[in-house]
Enzyme design. Structure first.
Site, short mmCIF file in Angstrom:
data_model
loop_
_atom_site.label_atom_id
_atom_site.label_comp_id
_atom_site.label_asym_id
_atom_site.label_seq_id
_atom_site.Cartn_x
_atom_site.Cartn_y
_atom_site.Cartn_z
N ARG A 44 -10.51 -0.57 14.68
CA ARG A 44 -10.24 0.26 13.49
C ARG A 44 -11.16 0.36 12.47
O ARG A 44 -12.15 1.17 11.99
CB ARG A 44 -8.64 -0.23 13.00
CG ARG A 44 -8.03 1.04 11.78
CD ARG A 44 -6.60 1.49 11.90
NE ARG A 44 -5.94 0.30 11.18
CZ ARG A 44 -5.13 -0.02 10.93
NH1 ARG A 44 -4.00 0.45 10.83
NH2 ARG A 44 -4.72 -1.18 10.03
N MET A 52 12.18 23.84 3.90
CA MET A 52 11.42 23.28 2.79
C MET A 52 12.04 22.56 1.81
O MET A 52 12.42 21.83 1.46
CB MET A 52 10.96 24.05 2.18
CG MET A 52 10.10 23.16 1.01
SD MET A 52 9.10 24.63 -0.09
CE MET A 52 7.66 25.37 1.10
N LYS A 110 1.19 -1.68 -0.47
CA LYS A 110 0.03 -0.06 -0.01
C LYS A 110 0.98 1.74 -0.39
O LYS A 110 2.10 1.77 0.23
CB LYS A 110 -0.97 -0.21 1.19
CG LYS A 110 -0.38 0.05 2.85
CD LYS A 110 -1.26 -0.15 3.79
CE LYS A 110 -0.16 -0.50 5.14
NZ LYS A 110 -1.48 -0.96 6.16
N TYR A 129 15.68 30.39 9.95
CA TYR A 129 14.59 30.35 10.39
C TYR A 129 14.80 30.20 11.90
O TYR A 129 14.68 29.78 12.53
CB TYR A 129 13.31 29.96 9.95
CG TYR A 129 13.04 29.44 8.32
CD1 TYR A 129 12.67 30.94 7.47
CD2 TYR A 129 13.09 28.46 6.97
CE1 TYR A 129 12.62 31.05 6.06
CE2 TYR A 129 13.26 29.05 6.00
CZ TYR A 129 12.46 30.18 5.62
OH TYR A 129 12.38 30.83 4.37
C1 LIG Z 1 -0.50 -1.88 6.67
C2 LIG Z 1 -0.90 -3.38 7.53
C3 LIG Z 1 -0.53 -4.71 6.90
C4 LIG Z 1 1.30 -5.10 7.86
O1 LIG Z 1 1.69 -4.02 8.43
P1 LIG Z 1 3.11 -3.64 8.56
O2 LIG Z 1 3.57 -3.74 10.89
O3 LIG Z 1 4.17 -3.07 7.79
O4 LIG Z 1 3.90 -5.30 8.40
C5 LIG Z 1 -0.79 -5.96 7.14
N1 LIG Z 1 -2.36 -5.22 7.80
C6 LIG Z 1 -3.14 -4.86 8.03
C7 LIG Z 1 -4.54 -4.11 7.33
C8 LIG Z 1 -2.00 -3.62 7.11
O5 LIG Z 1 -3.06 -2.68 7.52
#
Ligand SMILES: *Cc1c(COP(=O)(O)O)cnc(C)c1O
Length: 377
Positions: free
Chosen positions: A147, A317, A48, A269
């Protein structure tokens, strides 16, 4: 008005002021390490957010070549992009679930939604009925993260009304660990128990609980499939212990200027850093637009060879300043590189100084960085 053609304004990756290097061989090796760790269980890969900011276009095909056949993304768009990068035989699951009205697009791109609540299940079942075509999906059960995923009550409702799943071919049941990084956290066993309970109430399917750190909690956390992300990219999934993964990321920046400071001047800054003695400082070409956290202002370190040097003043930046007075004189020149992340400067330490986590640093790396991909040997 005359415009330059695109080709005339390209600077080589190697010549950019700040460069991200991704070792594709190390990522393939990390996949193999994780896979051998889980034995008979399937090892999926989480790619992702553009493979954690590192480049899904380059990384996904390497994971496929290393033997990965199941990929997780967060959104439909990520899934649709990924579909063009790896063979049709790869399974792609979308963690954030179903986008209403987009089911045809899911089917076209052969993406599997992860259903996160009863409404999504009812929605997909209705679509299957209407189109007279079964839909494949995974089901996510919440076991403590609160979640995403069906709560225990919803799992019971499904268990008592199996018809709710009519038209849905379930190809996986998953949950997600909240505290897997802490090996002895009581949540791990609690979530594992709740997950087993949910599995007993739902139709038999591939079960998946562990993220990267979960892989290292032991085989009773592996179930049928594990879903590592961050460990693939070399970040230590076992904080406090030796990193079992191979480092895959380095970030370097060049010095743009070196300045001799000879009196009680300030830098940057807000004039937040005041010198009390003569110093030598370097301005390096990386700033918060490139993903160097502003919270490292007056507070972080970078490495020059194996020496740690402090960031002084606020991170700008496009640049930040470092104090190189402790280096042998003339050992560091304009154009030389500084290691922001690499062998002498672990990402974990930088993240800690910035009061954040390695995940956030990687996923916020800016588009200006030169990108170099070391090929798999
Ligand atoms: C992002 C995610 C993972 C991977 O988690 P890592 O800590 O990067 O290994 C696995 N399962 C779900 C549902 C996630 O959101």
């Amino acid at each position: 008005m005359r415009l330059h053609t695109k080709a005339t304004v390209q600077v080589n990756n190697e010549d950019r002021g700040a460069i991200l290097t991704v070792d594709l061989g190390a990522i393939a090796k990390n996949y193999e390490t994780l896979r051998s760790k889980v034995g008979e269980s399937e090892c999926a890969a989480v790619v992702k957010a553009n493979a954690y900011g590192l480049g899904v276009e380059q990384i996904a095909p390497v994971l496929w070549q290393a033997g990965c056949r199941v990929f997780f993304v967060a959104t439909f768009e990520e899934g649709a992009q990924l579909r063009h990068l790896i063979p049709e035989a790869a399974e792609i699951a979308v963690l954030n679930g179903l986008v209403p009205n987009a089911i045809q697009d899911y089917n076209k791109a052969n993406l599997v939604p992860v259903l996160n609540d009863l409404a999504e299940i009812e929605n997909l079942s209705a679509i299957a009925k209407r189109t007279e075509r079964n839909q494949t999906a995974m089901i996510h059960c919440d076991t403590g993260m609160n979640r995403l995923g069906l709560d225990a009550k919803s799992v019971n409702i499904i268990s008592e009304n199996p018809k709710k799943l009519a038209g849905i071919d379930i190809c996986g049941v998953m949950s997600h660990l909240a505290c897997a990084e802490e090996q002895h956290h009581p949540y791990n066993a609690m979530q594992q128990n709740r997950f087993k309970n949910a599995l007993s109430l739902l139709p038999a399917s591939r079960a998946s609980l562990a993220n990267s750190s979960g892989v290292f909690l032991g085989s009773h956390y592996h179930f049928d499939m594990v879903r590592p992300g961050i460990a693939l990219y070399g970040v230590n999934p076992t904080p406090g212990q030796l990193n079992p993964m191979r480092e895959a990321v380095s970030i370097k920046a060049r010095a743009l200027q070196i300045r001799n400071i000879d009196s009680s001047q300030t830098v940057g800054y807000g004039a937040t850093h005041r010198f009390s003695s003569p110093r030598i400082i370097a301005t390096i070409s990386i700033g918060y637009a490139d993903g160097l956290p502003h919270s490292l202002s007056n507070n972080g370190h970078v490495a020059i060879k194996d020496k740690s040097v402090p960031i002084i003043g606020r991170v700008s930046m496009d640049t930040c300043s470092i104090d190189i007075s402790s280096l042998p004189s003339d050992s560091f020149k304009v154009g030389d590189t500084v290691t922001i992340v690499g062998q002498t400067r672990p990402l974990e330490s930088l993240a800690q100084e910035a009061n954040t986590i390695p995940y956030e640093i990687l996923t916020r790396l800016g588009p200006r960085l030169g990108h170099i991909y070391l090929p798999r040997q």
